[in-house]
Write an enzyme that holds these catalytic residues in place. Sequence first.
Site, PDB file in Angstrom:
ATOM      1  N   CYS A   1      37.588  40.675  35.358  1.00 42.30           N
ATOM      2  CA  CYS A   1      38.646  41.649  34.730  1.00 42.30           C
ATOM      3  C   CYS A   1      39.243  40.646  33.697  1.00 42.30           C
ATOM      4  O   CYS A   1      39.729  39.467  34.040  1.00 42.30           O
ATOM      5  CB  CYS A   1      39.478  42.119  35.575  1.00 42.30           C
ATOM      6  SG  CYS A   1      40.617  43.316  34.861  1.00 42.30           S
ATOM      7  N   GLY A   2      39.800  41.480  32.875  1.00 41.88           N
ATOM      8  CA  GLY A   2      40.493  40.626  31.505  1.00 41.88           C
ATOM      9  C   GLY A   2      41.899  40.277  31.977  1.00 41.88           C
ATOM     10  O   GLY A   2      42.771  39.508  31.532  1.00 41.88           O
TER      11      GLY A   2
END
Length: 157
Positions: A35-36
């Site tokens: 995930c970012g």
Amino acid sequence: MSIYDYDVTLEDGTTYSMGKYQGKPLVIVNTATKCGFAPQFKQLEELYKKYQNQGLVVLGFPSSQFKQELSSGEAAAQSCRTTYGVSFPMHTINDVNGKKALPLFDFLTQQAPGAIGSGIKWNFTKFLVDRDGNVIRRYAPKTNPLKMVDEIEKIID
């Protein structure tokens, strides 16, 4: 039911009762290594190290519901340790929404609904729990974990 009535499973397959954390403040977070927001692992680890001697425990729960996690809890935990230096407990991969959701997350979302309904909207939703097992607050995925310091300090004192 209280938070202490739920069983959870560590990344290595060891199941335990959340009751082992009775009397400890907790930060519970659904995670995803791809995930970012994954750089938040560093801030979560910083909180854990800073307040560990005052009882704070950070608990990471990988989820693949948003298609951003590795294939197993062990792989996710290893990635967190290698990439971000995570030392807090990591768990098996679980759903955090829907019929197959980990019951602990059903409880957390009932106790602290989000701004747009109770479900988990994205990775890195964080829950702050006090020493008595009360869910104090839910934090949005984009909230930097270090923004939790004031409330953590309130429940530690």
